[in-house]
Design a protein around this motif. Structure first.
Motif, PDB file in Angstrom:
ATOM      1  N   GLY A   4       0.855  -1.421  -0.067  1.00 23.31           N
ATOM      2  CA  GLY A   4       0.013  -0.091   0.065  1.00 23.31           C
ATOM      3  C   GLY A   4       0.936   0.937  -0.051  1.00 23.31           C
ATOM      4  O   GLY A   4       0.395   2.392  -0.088  1.00 23.31           O
ATOM      5  N   GLY A   5       2.248   1.235   0.103  1.00 24.75           N
ATOM      6  CA  GLY A   5       3.047   2.179   0.067  1.00 24.75           C
ATOM      7  C   GLY A   5       3.238   2.866   1.269  1.00 24.75           C
ATOM      8  O   GLY A   5       3.884   3.926   1.320  1.00 24.75           O
ATOM      9  N   HIS A   6       2.589   2.193   2.439  1.00 26.45           N
ATOM     10  CA  HIS A   6       2.749   3.015   3.839  1.00 26.45           C
ATOM     11  C   HIS A   6       4.127   2.882   4.377  1.00 26.45           C
ATOM     12  O   HIS A   6       4.396   3.944   5.047  1.00 26.45           O
ATOM     13  CB  HIS A   6       1.581   2.173   4.854  1.00 26.45           C
ATOM     14  N   LEU A   7       4.839   1.875   4.338  1.00 31.73           N
ATOM     15  CA  LEU A   7       6.097   1.684   4.939  1.00 31.73           C
ATOM     16  C   LEU A   7       6.974   2.637   4.195  1.00 31.73           C
ATOM     17  O   LEU A   7       7.896   3.017   4.923  1.00 31.73           O
ATOM     18  CB  LEU A   7       6.666   0.289   4.798  1.00 31.73           C
ATOM     19  N   LYS A   8       6.899   2.993   2.871  1.00 28.97           N
ATOM     20  CA  LYS A   8       7.992   3.819   2.366  1.00 28.97           C
ATOM     21  C   LYS A   8       7.759   5.365   2.989  1.00 28.97           C
ATOM     22  O   LYS A   8       8.995   5.914   2.642  1.00 28.97           O
ATOM     23  CB  LYS A   8       7.375   3.971   0.613  1.00 28.97           C
ATOM     24  N   SER A   9       6.670   5.511   3.391  1.00 25.46           N
ATOM     25  CA  SER A   9       6.607   7.093   3.913  1.00 25.46           C
ATOM     26  C   SER A   9       7.013   6.982   5.243  1.00 25.46           C
ATOM     27  O   SER A   9       7.180   8.017   5.947  1.00 25.46           O
ATOM     28  CB  SER A   9       4.995   7.458   4.278  1.00 25.46           C
ATOM     29  N   SER A  69      12.982  -8.145  10.610  1.00 24.71           N
ATOM     30  CA  SER A  69      14.118  -7.463  10.018  1.00 24.71           C
ATOM     31  C   SER A  69      14.281  -8.168   8.553  1.00 24.71           C
ATOM     32  O   SER A  69      14.691  -7.552   7.870  1.00 24.71           O
ATOM     33  CB  SER A  69      15.407  -8.355  11.001  1.00 24.71           C
ATOM     34  N   ALA A  70      13.973  -9.401   8.293  1.00 22.71           N
ATOM     35  CA  ALA A  70      14.000  -9.870   6.948  1.00 22.71           C
ATOM     36  C   ALA A  70      13.249  -9.164   5.890  1.00 22.71           C
ATOM     37  O   ALA A  70      13.678  -8.994   4.898  1.00 22.71           O
ATOM     38  CB  ALA A  70      13.850 -11.440   6.989  1.00 22.71           C
ATOM     39  N   LEU A  71      12.130  -9.097   6.540  1.00 21.45           N
ATOM     40  CA  LEU A  71      11.125  -8.093   5.568  1.00 21.45           C
ATOM     41  C   LEU A  71      11.378  -6.871   5.060  1.00 21.45           C
ATOM     42  O   LEU A  71      11.637  -6.558   3.984  1.00 21.45           O
ATOM     43  CB  LEU A  71       9.825  -8.174   6.352  1.00 21.45           C
ATOM     44  N   LEU A  72      12.214  -6.262   6.136  1.00 17.44           N
ATOM     45  CA  LEU A  72      12.737  -4.901   5.779  1.00 17.44           C
ATOM     46  C   LEU A  72      14.023  -5.026   4.929  1.00 17.44           C
ATOM     47  O   LEU A  72      14.193  -4.055   3.890  1.00 17.44           O
ATOM     48  CB  LEU A  72      13.171  -4.333   7.106  1.00 17.44           C
ATOM     49  N   ASP A  73      14.712  -5.968   4.980  1.00 22.37           N
ATOM     50  CA  ASP A  73      15.951  -6.301   4.034  1.00 22.37           C
ATOM     51  C   ASP A  73      15.285  -6.533   3.010  1.00 22.37           C
ATOM     52  O   ASP A  73      15.693  -5.988   1.656  1.00 22.37           O
ATOM     53  CB  ASP A  73      16.643  -7.253   4.497  1.00 22.37           C
ATOM     54  N   ARG A  74      14.336  -7.282   2.556  1.00 26.11           N
ATOM     55  CA  ARG A  74      13.686  -7.741   1.430  1.00 26.11           C
ATOM     56  C   ARG A  74      13.320  -6.579   0.499  1.00 26.11           C
ATOM     57  O   ARG A  74      13.772  -6.383  -0.696  1.00 26.11           O
ATOM     58  CB  ARG A  74      12.554  -8.492   1.663  1.00 26.11           C
ATOM     59  N   TYR A  75      12.721  -5.538   1.203  1.00 23.32           N
ATOM     60  CA  TYR A  75      12.027  -4.462   0.588  1.00 23.32           C
ATOM     61  C   TYR A  75      12.717  -3.173   0.318  1.00 23.32           C
ATOM     62  O   TYR A  75      12.564  -2.121   0.013  1.00 23.32           O
ATOM     63  CB  TYR A  75      10.699  -4.269   1.002  1.00 23.32           C
ATOM     64  N   GLY A  76      14.304  -3.408   1.029  1.00 22.11           N
ATOM     65  CA  GLY A  76      15.151  -2.435   1.135  1.00 22.11           C
ATOM     66  C   GLY A  76      14.921  -1.081   1.999  1.00 22.11           C
ATOM     67  O   GLY A  76      15.399  -0.030   1.821  1.00 22.11           O
ATOM     68  N   TYR A  77      14.426  -1.149   3.189  1.00 18.96           N
ATOM     69  CA  TYR A  77      13.962  -0.134   3.910  1.00 18.96           C
ATOM     70  C   TYR A  77      15.245  -0.021   4.832  1.00 18.96           C
ATOM     71  O   TYR A  77      15.627  -0.713   5.418  1.00 18.96           O
ATOM     72  CB  TYR A  77      12.722  -0.401   4.856  1.00 18.96           C
ATOM     73  N   GLU A  78      15.495   1.390   4.859  1.00  8.94           N
ATOM     74  CA  GLU A  78      16.648   1.658   5.483  1.00  8.94           C
ATOM     75  C   GLU A  78      16.466   2.775   6.867  1.00  8.94           C
ATOM     76  O   GLU A  78      17.290   3.311   7.511  1.00  8.94           O
ATOM     77  CB  GLU A  78      17.701   2.245   4.846  1.00  8.94           C
TER      78      GLU A  78
END
Length: 312
Positions: free
Chosen positions: A235-240, A266-275
């Motif tokens: 939904g684009g929410h984590l990107k914000s 932690s693996a999910l954040l890695d998978r989608y490249g969230y920093e």
């Protein structure tokens, strides 16, 4: 333009604290114990008429009676804070009946967690800060000097600012951010998606571009939590997000994919490249270690090798 949130007034000695049961049935001894605690702290507890029932199925009372108690607690000018006795399920029944106007016109501390996350979303939509914090069982059964209890009393009587320091966690992602704190119980906020009470929508409409998301949950399978987080990603929410605070996830089992909830996140954040900075193991959720978090307030999150600092 960023909307300024209302921080409810601090409580004074003798002030009335209403106890409501907006969701599932509550043991009377927890309500009575919470009343005793509030009295010992110098407040005047007021158990609302239907807080102890008569129950309706799994609910503490009928929709109409639970709604009447909550509306009365907000409308009564003598009531300075509202303590939710228990979560469970049922707060979403009350959202439209309470309405944001009533909350905005009578800003006062709303206290609770778990299913009460729905009411925190209502408060956020009304532009009022509320407290994701211990409820009746905690206050009735734990020592009055328990550190989360004292933090709750500190906020209620002295207001903000307040600062928390948490130890380092192996999955922590270092960095700093500042933004509105949103979230709460993950299953509850997932159920509010794409409604007027969606915390991400509330943040956007308040002019907040990079909120900080707090999540916790109980009795949810690892795959179910992953599915909810992937929905937020799609939904684009984590990107914000400007940052994330991962509280306690309790009463679940390891599965064939992940040993624990934290490694999955932690693996999910890695998978989608969230920093963005992420604090794991923060002491809040369905545990005795449940620090009060002012939802809707501006949070400053700092994650370093030495640990996490969260300031409001």
């Amino acid at each position: 333009m960023k909307r300024e949130m209302i921080v409810p007034p601090s409580l004074q000695s003798g002030d009335v604290v209403a106890i409501v049961s907006p969701a599932t049935i509550v043991k009377e001894e927890y309500i009575d114990g919470a009343s005793e605690f509030l009295r010992s702290e110098g407040f005047t507890p007021r158990v609302m008429p239907h807080a102890k029932g008569a129950s309706s199925g799994s609910y503490a009372a009928s929709d109409e009676d639970r709604l009447a108690d909550l509306r009365e607690a907000f409308q009564d000018s003598d009531v300075k804070a509202i303590l939710c006795a228990r979560g469970g399920y049922g707060c979403n029944h009350l959202l439209e009946g309470v309405g944001e106007e009533l909350v905005r016109e009578h800003p006062k501390w709303l206290i609770g967690f778990s299913d009460v996350s729905a009411l925190h979303a209502l408060s956020g939509r009304a532009g009022v800060v509320s407290l994701h914090a211990p409820m009746a069982k905690h206050l009735a059964t734990l020592p009055c000097d328990q550190y989360c209890t004292r933090a709750l009393m500190r906020i209620l009587t002295e207001g903000l600012p307040i600062e928390y320091i948490a130890p380092p966690h192996p999955f922590n992602r270092e960095g700093e951010s500042e933004g509105m704190l949103i979230g709460g119980n993950l299953a509850v906020i997932n159920g509010l998606a794409d409604t007027p009470y969606d915390p991400f929508r509330i943040a956007r409409e308040a002019g907040e571009t990079h909120p900080i998301l707090f999540i916790e949950d109980i009795s949810e399978a690892i795959y179910a939590v992953e599915r909810m987080l992937i929905r937020l990603h799609l939904g684009g929410h984590l990107k914000s997000l400007g940052g994330m605070v991962v509280g306690a996830f309790t009463e679940y089992r390891a599965d064939r994919n992940h040993a624990d909830m934290e490694s999955m996140i932690s693996a999910l954040l890695d998978r989608y490249g969230y920093e963005f900075p992420t604090a794991f193991g923060f002491p809040a959720g369905h545990t005795d270690d449940n620090l009060p978090l002012p939802m809707g307030a501006t949070a400053r999150l700092s994650v370093t090798a030495e640990g996490t600092t969260l300031t409001f």
